[in-house]
Structure formats: C-alpha cells, structure tokens
Scaffold this motif. Structure first.
Motif, PDB file in Angstrom:
ATOM      1  N   ALA A 142       0.796  -1.232   0.000  1.00 34.16           N
ATOM      2  CA  ALA A 142       0.000   0.000   0.000  1.00 34.16           C
ATOM      3  C   ALA A 142       0.830   1.285   0.000  1.00 34.16           C
ATOM      4  CB  ALA A 142      -0.968  -0.009   1.183  1.00 34.16           C
ATOM      5  N   PRO A 143       1.907   1.387   0.805  1.00 36.90           N
ATOM      6  CA  PRO A 143       2.639   2.673   0.838  1.00 36.90           C
ATOM      7  C   PRO A 143       3.574   2.907  -0.338  1.00 36.90           C
ATOM      8  CG  PRO A 143       2.974   1.366   2.852  1.00 36.90           C
ATOM      9  CD  PRO A 143       2.408   0.471   1.823  1.00 36.90           C
ATOM     10  N   TYR A 144       3.717   1.922  -1.222  1.00 38.26           N
ATOM     11  CA  TYR A 144       4.752   1.974  -2.252  1.00 38.26           C
ATOM     12  C   TYR A 144       4.182   2.313  -3.623  1.00 38.26           C
ATOM     13  CZ  TYR A 144       7.704  -0.714   1.021  1.00 38.26           C
ATOM     14  OH  TYR A 144       8.429  -1.146   2.092  1.00 38.26           O
ATOM     15  N   THR A 145       5.022   2.922  -4.470  1.00 45.02           N
ATOM     16  CA  THR A 145       4.768   2.915  -5.904  1.00 45.02           C
ATOM     17  C   THR A 145       5.144   1.532  -6.426  1.00 45.02           C
ATOM     18  OG1 THR A 145       6.997   3.596  -6.535  1.00 45.02           O
ATOM     19  CG2 THR A 145       5.394   5.351  -6.049  1.00 45.02           C
ATOM     20  N   VAL A 146       4.762   1.231  -7.659  1.00 52.40           N
ATOM     21  CA  VAL A 146       5.076  -0.086  -8.222  1.00 52.40           C
ATOM     22  C   VAL A 146       6.584  -0.321  -8.250  1.00 52.40           C
ATOM     23  CG1 VAL A 146       4.967  -1.526 -10.298  1.00 52.40           C
ATOM     24  CG2 VAL A 146       2.959  -0.226  -9.569  1.00 52.40           C
ATOM     25  N   LEU A 147       7.334   0.668  -8.753  1.00 52.58           N
ATOM     26  CA  LEU A 147       8.779   0.486  -8.874  1.00 52.58           C
ATOM     27  C   LEU A 147       9.448   0.406  -7.512  1.00 52.58           C
ATOM     28  CD1 LEU A 147       9.709   2.793 -11.896  1.00 52.58           C
ATOM     29  CD2 LEU A 147       9.510   0.304 -11.852  1.00 52.58           C
ATOM     30  N   ASP A 148       9.005   1.218  -6.552  1.00 52.21           N
ATOM     31  CA  ASP A 148       9.593   1.155  -5.214  1.00 52.21           C
ATOM     32  C   ASP A 148       9.294  -0.185  -4.555  1.00 52.21           C
ATOM     33  OD1 ASP A 148      10.677   3.658  -5.439  1.00 52.21           O
ATOM     34  OD2 ASP A 148       9.076   4.679  -4.333  1.00 52.21           O
ATOM     35  N   TYR A 149       8.097  -0.700  -4.786  1.00 53.73           N
ATOM     36  CA  TYR A 149       7.743  -2.005  -4.214  1.00 53.73           C
ATOM     37  C   TYR A 149       8.627  -3.097  -4.801  1.00 53.73           C
ATOM     38  CZ  TYR A 149       4.738  -5.729  -2.379  1.00 53.73           C
ATOM     39  OH  TYR A 149       4.256  -6.830  -1.712  1.00 53.73           O
ATOM     40  N   PHE A 150       8.832  -3.037  -6.114  1.00 55.21           N
ATOM     41  CA  PHE A 150       9.710  -4.031  -6.744  1.00 55.21           C
ATOM     42  C   PHE A 150      11.119  -3.963  -6.165  1.00 55.21           C
ATOM     43  CE2 PHE A 150      12.841  -5.042 -10.078  1.00 55.21           C
ATOM     44  CZ  PHE A 150      12.522  -6.371 -10.295  1.00 55.21           C
ATOM     45  N   GLN A 151      11.632  -2.755  -5.979  1.00 56.20           N
ATOM     46  CA  GLN A 151      12.985  -2.613  -5.444  1.00 56.20           C
ATOM     47  C   GLN A 151      13.091  -3.160  -4.021  1.00 56.20           C
ATOM     48  OE1 GLN A 151      15.651  -1.893  -7.037  1.00 56.20           O
ATOM     49  NE2 GLN A 151      14.648  -1.305  -8.939  1.00 56.20           N
ATOM     50  N   ALA A 152      12.002  -3.110  -3.269  1.00 56.24           N
ATOM     51  CA  ALA A 152      12.027  -3.587  -1.884  1.00 56.24           C
ATOM     52  C   ALA A 152      11.929  -5.104  -1.788  1.00 56.24           C
ATOM     53  CB  ALA A 152      10.883  -2.946  -1.102  1.00 56.24           C
ATOM     54  N   LEU A 153      11.446  -5.742  -2.839  1.00 51.95           N
ATOM     55  CA  LEU A 153      11.213  -7.183  -2.792  1.00 51.95           C
ATOM     56  C   LEU A 153      12.459  -7.967  -3.200  1.00 51.95           C
ATOM     57  CD1 LEU A 153       7.593  -7.470  -4.232  1.00 51.95           C
ATOM     58  CD2 LEU A 153       8.337  -7.522  -1.858  1.00 51.95           C
ATOM     59  N   LYS A 154      13.488  -7.848  -2.401  1.00 55.50           N
ATOM     60  CA  LYS A 154      14.687  -8.636  -2.647  1.00 55.50           C
ATOM     61  C   LYS A 154      15.369  -8.922  -1.319  1.00 55.50           C
ATOM     62  CE  LYS A 154      17.857  -4.765  -3.543  1.00 55.50           C
ATOM     63  NZ  LYS A 154      18.843  -4.205  -4.496  1.00 55.50           N
ATOM     64  N   THR A 155      16.196  -9.955  -1.320  1.00 56.80           N
ATOM     65  CA  THR A 155      16.908 -10.323  -0.101  1.00 56.80           C
ATOM     66  C   THR A 155      17.908  -9.245   0.291  1.00 56.80           C
ATOM     67  OG1 THR A 155      18.366 -11.965   0.919  1.00 56.80           O
ATOM     68  CG2 THR A 155      18.614 -11.619  -1.440  1.00 56.80           C
ATOM     69  N   ASP A 156      18.076  -9.060   1.591  1.00 52.40           N
ATOM     70  CA  ASP A 156      19.113  -8.137   2.059  1.00 52.40           C
ATOM     71  C   ASP A 156      20.286  -8.894   2.673  1.00 52.40           C
ATOM     72  OD1 ASP A 156      17.990  -9.032   4.399  1.00 52.40           O
ATOM     73  OD2 ASP A 156      17.343  -7.060   5.119  1.00 52.40           O
ATOM     74  N   ALA A 157      20.379 -10.210   2.385  1.00 56.49           N
ATOM     75  CA  ALA A 157      21.498 -11.017   2.870  1.00 56.49           C
ATOM     76  C   ALA A 157      22.778 -10.625   2.142  1.00 56.49           C
ATOM     77  CB  ALA A 157      21.207 -12.499   2.667  1.00 56.49           C
ATOM     78  N   THR A 158      23.915 -11.013   2.704  1.00 58.78           N
ATOM     79  CA  THR A 158      25.214 -10.681   2.116  1.00 58.78           C
ATOM     80  C   THR A 158      26.020 -11.946   1.839  1.00 58.78           C
ATOM     81  OG1 THR A 158      26.204 -10.414   4.313  1.00 58.78           O
ATOM     82  CG2 THR A 158      25.293  -8.438   3.264  1.00 58.78           C
ATOM     83  N   THR A 159      27.037 -11.806   1.002  1.00 62.45           N
ATOM     84  CA  THR A 159      27.947 -12.906   0.704  1.00 62.45           C
ATOM     85  C   THR A 159      28.997 -13.006   1.810  1.00 62.45           C
ATOM     86  OG1 THR A 159      29.528 -11.558  -0.524  1.00 62.45           O
ATOM     87  CG2 THR A 159      27.644 -12.430  -1.749  1.00 62.45           C
TER      88      THR A 159
END
Length: 427
Positions: free
Chosen positions: A12-29
């Motif tokens: 709800a609080p996101y634009t489409v592009l911002d939502y897509f950018q948020a939908l990824k893992t934040d884990a590290t190598t």
C-alpha cells in the motif's frame, strides 16, 4: 531465487517500482557485499533495442570508473565505439570526463549529469569537457545517435618468448548482432593456427548465455565438448532445474530461437588466458566457469570479476521490463559458487582462484598491443609463470561505485548490467 529471504511487505505505501525494489533479499555474501546486486528494471523498448540490435541512444563513450560518488567522481574513457560521435570527435581512451553541459562532473548535480550522459532519444545535443592524459582540456558538443556497440575488436596475433603464436581479441558484450563478428574472429585465429589465446573480457558485462556457450565451444572444440554440459540452471525448491545447456557448436538463428546448420570454427585449445576487471560479469564469468567444468585451464590476468553466477528471465509489464534473479548457473562439475567473483592468484588455493596475476587496467595505454600491461603480463606468464612486480590488487576504496547509492552510479550501472537470458533454443 531467494524467495524465502524476501520480506513480506504491504504494498500500500509503495509505488510499483519502489515495491519491486524492496522485494529482494538483504542477505550478504561471505565478503560482506549484497547477495543480490542485480535486481533492477529497464524501459522495455530500450532493453529490446540494446539486446536485439546492439544499438542504444548515446555517444559511443565507454567508461573506466574510479568513483561515481560526489564530490570526487572520476570517470575515464576506456574505449569508444567505432563510427560513433565520440570517435568522430576525437575522444580517445584515457581521456578524463571533466564536465557535462557546463556542470562539473566531480561534484555536479546528478540530474544534470544523468540527463547529459544518458540521452533518452536521438538528436539530443550535449556538451562534454574532457582532459587528455597530458593535461590538455578540450570540449565537444555532440548529438546523440543510435550507437551500435562494438562487440568484437582488435583481432590479432603475437609471438611470445617461447616462439608460440598467440591469438588475441577483445569481446565487449554477448549480444545477437555480434555472432558473425565472433565467428569471423575465430576463423581468423584458426587459420593463423594459434597455440595460445588471450580473450579480453575486461569490459564485458555479459549478455546471451547461449552465445557464451558458443564461444566456449570455439575455444575448446568438438572433442572436448561433445555431450558435455556448459551450464546447468539451478532454480529454487519450488521450481525444477532447467534443461542443461550444452556447448553449442552451430550458429544460432536468434529470431527463431533455434540452431542453424553448419559448425562453428574452433582453435581447439586446452588452455587460455582471460583479461578481466570488476566489470567482467555474468555470461563472461559463465564462459570461464563452463570451460573449467570440462578441464580447459583458464588463467586470469587483471582484477576480480563481478561475481554474478545468476540469471534472469526478464518480464515485461506495461512498458517496463523487470529483472529479478531466478536461477544460478553451475558448470559440468556442479560448481557455481562464485558470487564474490573469480580472482587471479600466483598460488591458487580456493575454488574461485585462477592461476594468474593482478594487473591494473591502465587506460592511458593503448588496447590490443604489447604496451597494454595486461597483455604484456599474459604473454610473460605463458612462458615464465611469473607476474609483474608492480601487479597488485586494487584497493577496496576503488570499488565504492558498487556500494554507494549515487544517482549517477545507479543510472550507469543499470544500463551496463547484462542479463544471462535463458534463450529458447531447439537442440
């Protein structure tokens, strides 16, 4: 690929592009860098034009980036595309970018810099200030064109100190229009009967995985590759692994997605040298990994590669193409764990280390000649197994362009990332 690490967010609080950018893992190598550096979007028309025709709106500049972060941005010309506005206006390798449309590049306003560097249509006129390596400043005003990427360049041969003939070519991107030039290069090298080969991938950010397979075949030949797997696509536990990709031995009809008749040329070598940088990525790394999977020795001169054993199946929606990592690629031995890149080493001990030398890409010196420190180091290493005394690993500070959220950097990175497209091929 990492669906179980993606946060469950209310859109709800996101634009489409911002939502897509948020939908990824934040884990590290293991090294601490982001596991997923390759989650991005592109305008669909721009993406299709770049991958299918090899053309994009621009000026023919290609950049060697030291830093993209103000107030100390530093970009140099690595090479210019043939017959581009950059070439016809005398821009050459090693020139430093000083200004864009009157705005200081080092510390200027990102919106102005991005608007000049990345035109959205043909005919946009922009002014660029450069400084030669001798300190001379000059300015050019040029209009953007549909610039066709120079895919293959500098095909030549050298003779090393052991009196062995060494082939060389620079390959800048794996896109369909480059297939004929790549075949021509290997026909030339095969006719020259080269016994060593230097493949210059320092500016190759990847592209079509099937073309990477073709190039690996043209290195190794039929006897080594018949029946072997070039790459196996490994998906998450919700999706079955893809059909293994072989070493393609024929030209490809990219429009029809099928193999053509005929057999590709090959130099049939058991060892090659690759020239790499931190921008050597994706399908370029798959080329290295695929050859190692069938015991072709790959020696590395340059810098650690970008670390992208991952690929996309790009999805278009309403004029925007979305790239989210869906699979990891593994070679015939099942190895694909190089998310921190391949690195040259005098004494390789890790699975991601290759015999070779750390050598800086000196953009003040010409490409494709023995004056190039990377070519010189490769020719020497073939005979002596030693590295130049000045060779050293690039400082961590020089990699800031990969971790700092500078708008200029983001725009450039998203235009340069190439996708390992799992191209449908009938075989």
């Amino acid at each position: 690929l990492w669906y179980d690490e993606v946060p469950d967010l209310n859109p709800a609080p996101y634009t489409v592009l911002d939502y897509f950018q948020a939908l990824k893992t934040d884990a590290t190598t293991e090294s601490g860098k982001a596991k997923d550096e390759f989650h991005f979007t592109r305008d669909t028309a721009e993406y299709r034009q770049a991958t299918q025709s090899g053309a994009s709106f621009g000026f023919g500049f290609n950049w060697h980036i030291i830093s993209s972060v103000g107030p100390n941005r530093r970009w140099y010309i690595s090479y210019v595309d043939n017959q581009s506005p950059a070439q016809t206006n005398g821009v050459v390798r090693g020139d430093k970018l000083i200004s864009v449309d009157g705005e200081s590049f080092a510390n200027g306003e990102p919106d102005i810099l991005n608007a000049g560097l990345f035109p959205s249509e043909v005919g946009e006129e922009h002014t660029f200030g450069f400084q030669r390596k001798d300190g001379t400043d000059y300015t050019i005003t040029v209009a953007s064109l549909e610039v066709t990427t120079t895919v293959v360049d500098g095909v030549t041969t050298f003779t090393n100190e052991a009196n062995r003939k060494v082939g060389y070519y620079r390959f800048n991107t794996f896109i369909a229009p480059g297939q004929d030039a790549l075949i021509d290069a290997f026909e030339t090298l095969a006719e020259a009967d080269v016994s060593e080969l230097i493949v210059d991938l320092r500016y190759n950010g990847g592209g079509l995985l099937a073309m990477s397979s073709q190039m690996a075949y043209m290195v190794a030949g039929r006897d080594r590759t018949t029946g072997e797997v070039f790459e196996q696509s490994q998906y998450n536990d919700k999706t079955a692994d893809g059909e293994p990709m072989p070493f393609f031995s024929s030209p490809i009809d990219w429009d029809q997605g099928r193999l053509d008749s005929g057999t590709l040329p090959s130099v049939e070598l058991e060892r090659i040298y690759v020239l790499t940088s931190d921008g050597t990525c994706s399908a370029s790394e798959a080329f290295i990994n695929g050859l190692r999977g069938i015991d072709v020795e790959v020696r590395q001169i340059g810098d650690t590669t970008c670390g992208k054993p991952y690929g996309f199946l790009p999805e278009d929606n309403c004029g925007t193409t979305y790239f989210t990592v869906q699979f990891k690629g593994a070679n015939a031995k099942g190895f694909g764990d190089y998310s921190d890149g391949f690195s040259p080493s005098l004494d390789p001990s890790l699975s991601t280390e290759l015999a070779g030398c750390f050598v800086e890409d000196d953009v003040t010196l010409p490409l494709g000649t023995t004056d190039d420190p990377m070519i010189s180091a490769a020719l020497n290493h073939m005979v002596s197994g030693t590295c130049p005394a000045v060779a050293s690993k690039r400082r961590v500070a020089d990699f800031e362009q990969f971790i700092m959220p500078d708008p200029v950097e983001q725009a450039y990175k998203h235009r340069q990332i190439r996708d390992r497209i799992d191209t449908p091929i009938d075989y």
